[in-house]
Design an enzyme around this catalytic site. Structure first.
Site, PDB file in Angstrom:
ATOM      1  N   CYS A   1       0.857  -1.189   0.000  1.00  0.00           N
ATOM      2  CA  CYS A   1       0.000   0.000   0.000  1.00  0.00           C
ATOM      3  C   CYS A   1       0.892   1.238   0.000  1.00  0.00           C
ATOM      4  O   CYS A   1       2.078   1.165   0.323  1.00  0.00           O
ATOM      5  CB  CYS A   1      -0.927  -0.031   1.206  1.00  0.00           C
ATOM      6  SG  CYS A   1      -2.274   1.170   1.122  1.00  0.00           S
ATOM      7  N   ASP A   2       0.300   2.353  -0.349  1.00  0.00           N
ATOM      8  CA  ASP A   2       1.053   3.569  -0.662  1.00  0.00           C
ATOM      9  C   ASP A   2       2.163   3.903   0.327  1.00  0.00           C
ATOM     10  O   ASP A   2       3.297   4.168  -0.067  1.00  0.00           O
ATOM     11  CB  ASP A   2       0.122   4.781  -0.712  1.00  0.00           C
ATOM     12  CG  ASP A   2      -1.065   4.574  -1.629  1.00  0.00           C
ATOM     13  OD1 ASP A   2      -1.311   3.442  -2.048  1.00  0.00           O
ATOM     14  OD2 ASP A   2      -1.737   5.568  -1.913  1.00  0.00           O
ATOM     15  N   LYS A   3       1.822   3.974   1.602  1.00  0.00           N
ATOM     16  CA  LYS A   3       2.783   4.471   2.580  1.00  0.00           C
ATOM     17  C   LYS A   3       3.711   3.386   3.106  1.00  0.00           C
ATOM     18  O   LYS A   3       4.826   3.675   3.511  1.00  0.00           O
ATOM     19  CB  LYS A   3       2.053   5.114   3.765  1.00  0.00           C
ATOM     20  CG  LYS A   3       2.117   6.602   3.815  1.00  0.00           C
ATOM     21  CD  LYS A   3       1.575   7.264   2.583  1.00  0.00           C
ATOM     22  CE  LYS A   3       0.110   6.961   2.432  1.00  0.00           C
ATOM     23  NZ  LYS A   3      -0.491   7.443   1.205  1.00  0.00           N
TER      24      LYS A   3
ATOM     25  N   CYS B   1      -4.436  -1.083  -5.049  1.00  0.00           N
ATOM     26  CA  CYS B   1      -5.357  -0.385  -5.958  1.00  0.00           C
ATOM     27  C   CYS B   1      -4.834  -0.478  -7.389  1.00  0.00           C
ATOM     28  O   CYS B   1      -3.642  -0.285  -7.654  1.00  0.00           O
ATOM     29  CB  CYS B   1      -5.520   1.061  -5.539  1.00  0.00           C
ATOM     30  SG  CYS B   1      -6.334   1.222  -3.938  1.00  0.00           S
TER      31      CYS B   1
ATOM     32  N   GLU C   1      -4.639  13.632   1.671  1.00  0.00           N
ATOM     33  CA  GLU C   1      -4.912  13.588   0.234  1.00  0.00           C
ATOM     34  C   GLU C   1      -6.266  14.213  -0.084  1.00  0.00           C
ATOM     35  O   GLU C   1      -7.153  14.243   0.752  1.00  0.00           O
ATOM     36  CB  GLU C   1      -4.902  12.139  -0.256  1.00  0.00           C
ATOM     37  CG  GLU C   1      -3.531  11.513  -0.194  1.00  0.00           C
ATOM     38  CD  GLU C   1      -3.505  10.099  -0.734  1.00  0.00           C
ATOM     39  OE1 GLU C   1      -2.397   9.592  -0.930  1.00  0.00           O
ATOM     40  OE2 GLU C   1      -4.578   9.507  -0.954  1.00  0.00           O
TER      41      GLU C   1
ATOM     42  N   SER D   1      -4.098  11.852  -3.925  1.00  0.00           N
ATOM     43  CA  SER D   1      -4.061  10.420  -4.135  1.00  0.00           C
ATOM     44  C   SER D   1      -3.469  10.164  -5.513  1.00  0.00           C
ATOM     45  O   SER D   1      -3.602  10.992  -6.425  1.00  0.00           O
ATOM     46  CB  SER D   1      -5.484   9.881  -4.088  1.00  0.00           C
ATOM     47  OG  SER D   1      -5.553   8.666  -4.787  1.00  0.00           O
TER      48      SER D   1
HETATM   49 FE1  FES Z   1      -3.790   0.409  -0.389  1.00  0.00          FE
HETATM   50 FE2  FES Z   1      -4.717   1.782  -2.511  1.00  0.00          FE
HETATM   51  S1  FES Z   1      -3.041   0.408  -2.410  1.00  0.00           S
HETATM   52  S2  FES Z   1      -5.443   1.875  -0.433  1.00  0.00           S
END
Ligand code: FES
Length: 556
Positions: free
Chosen positions: A125-127, A194, A445, A471
């Protein structure tokens, strides 16, 4: 001679005085033989708070088996994760960027305390991905990153951004509640990050180009045999790095960061890539500045037709071969440094030597002589509104210049409600401030406001600027990371409703059409706001964090 592969673990398990530690470790499964092996810490970001990380316990176990099979002793430990997809649009989002530091700090803490000789970190995931890399850079022990892998598309080619935009469509009256619920129920079919070229896939691609994950690993489905093999291969690679004493500082060089920037530009990557790569470089002691993105961006084109501004999803890029053929093309064109060392122990050029090109009929990655945009979509803007810089994502579809009238909001929720209520109209520049690293705090975001703008059909007619960030799923004429931030008295704090603002992605300028005397008058009247939080992690973060233009780090 001391065994350098056990440089750290020997301090906690060798000799009579270490009997207490060995005794503890026997209880978690260590044998006499295990005490003679390098210990490989396996940092898992597993959690059932979000689909991006719900499968990572299985990946971590596979990496542990891989470490043991390669002659080491794998030890799994956990760190935290959060989900922007869930937290976007409410106060909890302030914790999101904070979590990057918590994750880096926690991995550093466990590995430093438990004396691991090498590391595999697994994030999805992003962070948690830059958090893993920051920790590996700080520890500077042989390490490999494993990406959790991408999610499958939902029904009708949907993903999480489809749901956010459906909320805007519902607010406008274009779809009813039943249709909104249909998107909600079907967009997220299972585990994985995502599915567009949002922040997670941007960072996965950047990390592979940086040389810190296995070749091909950034473009794999979350649930796949390839991903399980990636985990085993990563652990085996750490053992080889240990033997050869190759550390992150040998791999995460200035040239490697230039490679990472080049690849995320060609892929249409997220503005968060700017923030995270600056922070990762800072952790490694590499001299990288926000202006390097401008310099590299002049010679690197946008080639990938991927969401959010394009059409395709990451799983469709996986199906045609991922980013390796793209990197080979870039290398052949002289746009990548082929001599950079990677976690395979080989150079980038050696890793790419046998990579075949994409199938001839694919539509996702354009050729270098037929780009979507001839230079970077990631624009570093400066001007009297952002003397220390701001970051815009301009793919060209939005146009390259926008002049409009400021509509100012002192928080993200205030702006979101105003957009949903129809208060924002064509020709507006929505200014969302006091959402910077210190002011928010946490630089939340703006996915809800940007999705609401898109949902209301204003994507071509409204611009948005903020000292917060976006985002990876945000698109439209948007400028973030405006520095200095409002809480530090940056010029964004001085904007008033009705002011005229120009955003110019050709000259890379962001300008408030006021003379210096009027700006001075407003500056004299400006008062620093009280911190929003007095206790807890958000208060601590606000005290420590630096400018977004330097990666918003807490230990500079
Ligand atoms: Fe985890 Fe999008 S990759 S919320």
């Amino acid at each position: 001679m001391a065994d350098h592969t056990r440089r750290y673990s020997s301090k906690i398990v060798d000799g009579p005085t270490k009997a207490p530690g060995r005794s503890m470790l026997r209880a978690v499964g260590f044998t006499d033989e295990d005490f003679k092996k390098p210990q490989i810490g396996i940092a898992s970001t597993w959690a059932m708070v979000t689909p991006c990380n719900m499968h990572i316990d299985k990946l971590a176990e596979e990496a542990r088996v891989g470490a043991d099979e390669a002659g080491g002793k794998g030890v799994v430990f956990n760190t935290i994760t959060i989900s922007d997809g869930i937290a976007n649009g409410f106060e909890g989002m302030k914790y999101s960027l904070v979590s990057r530091e918590v994750i880096a700090d926690s991995i550093e803490t466990v590995a430093g305390c438990e004396a691991f000789d090498g590391l595999v970190t697994i994030g999805g995931c992003d962070k948690n991905m830059p958090g893993c890399l920051i920790a590996m850079a700080r520890l500077n022990r042989p390490s490999v990153f494993v990406y959790g892998g991408t999610i499958q598309p939902g029904k009708n080619h949907t993903d999480i951004i489809s749901v956010f935009e459906a909320v805007g469509q519902h607010a406008k009256g274009d779809i009813d509640l039943v249709q909104l619920e249909e998107v909600e129920r079907n967009a997220i079919p299972g585990p994985g990050s995502c599915g567009g070229m949002y922040t997670a896939n941007t960072m996965a691609s950047a990390i592979e180009a940086l040389g810190m994950s296995m070749p091909g690993s950034s473009a794999q489905d979350a649930v796949s045999e390839q991903k399980m093999a990636d985990c085993r291969n990563a652990s085996a690679a750490v053992m080889k790095l240990l033997e050869n004493d190759i550390k992150p500082s040998d791999i995460m060089t200035r040239k490697a960061f230039e490679n990472a920037i080049t690849v995320i530009i060609t892929l249409g990557g997220s503005t968060n890539g700017v923030l995270h790569l600056l922070a990762m470089a800072n952790a490694m002691g590499v001299d990288l500045s926000i202006d390097d993105f401008t310099e590299i961006g002049k010679r690197v084109p946008l080639l990938a037709d991927l969401r959010p501004s394009g059409h395709y999803m990451m799983s469709e890029l996986v199906a045609i071969g991922g980013i390796q053929p793209l990197m080979k093309r870039l290398l052949d064109a002289g746009l990548l440094h082929g001599d950079c060392l990677t976690v395979t122990g080989k150079t980038l050029a050696e890793n790419l030597a046998d990579v075949e090109d994409y199938p001839a009929d694919q539509q996702i990655i354009r050729s270098l002589d037929n780009p979507i945009k001839a230079d970077s979509h990631l624009r570093i803007l400066r001007g009297n509104l952002a003397p220390e810089g701001a970051v815009a994502k301009i793919t060209g579809k939005e146009g390259e210049q926008f002049t409009g009238v400021a509509k100012v909001y002192d928080s993200e929720p205030e702006s979101y409600q105003a957009i949903l209520n129809g208060d924002v109209v064509a020709g507006d520049v929505v200014v969302i401030r006091y959402e910077g690293p210190k002011g928010g705090p946490g630089m939340q975001e703006m996915l809800s406001p940007t999705s609401a703008i898109m949902g209301r059909g204003l994507g071509d007619d409204v611009a948005l600027m903020t000292d917060g960030r976006f985002s990876g799923g945000s698109h439209g004429f948007v400028v973030g990371h405006v520095s200095p931030e409002a809480a530090d008295g940056g010029p964004i704090a001085l904007v008033q409703n009705g002011d005229r603002i120009t955003i110019d992605a050709i000259t890379n300028q962001i300008s408030l059409h006021l003379d210096e005397a009027e700006l001075e008058r407003r500056r004299a009247e400006w008062k620093a706001p009280e911190p929003r939080y007095k206790r807890g992690v958000l208060a601590k973060y606000a005290k420590l964090v630096g400018s977004a233009s330097e990666g918003a780090v807490t230990d500079a």
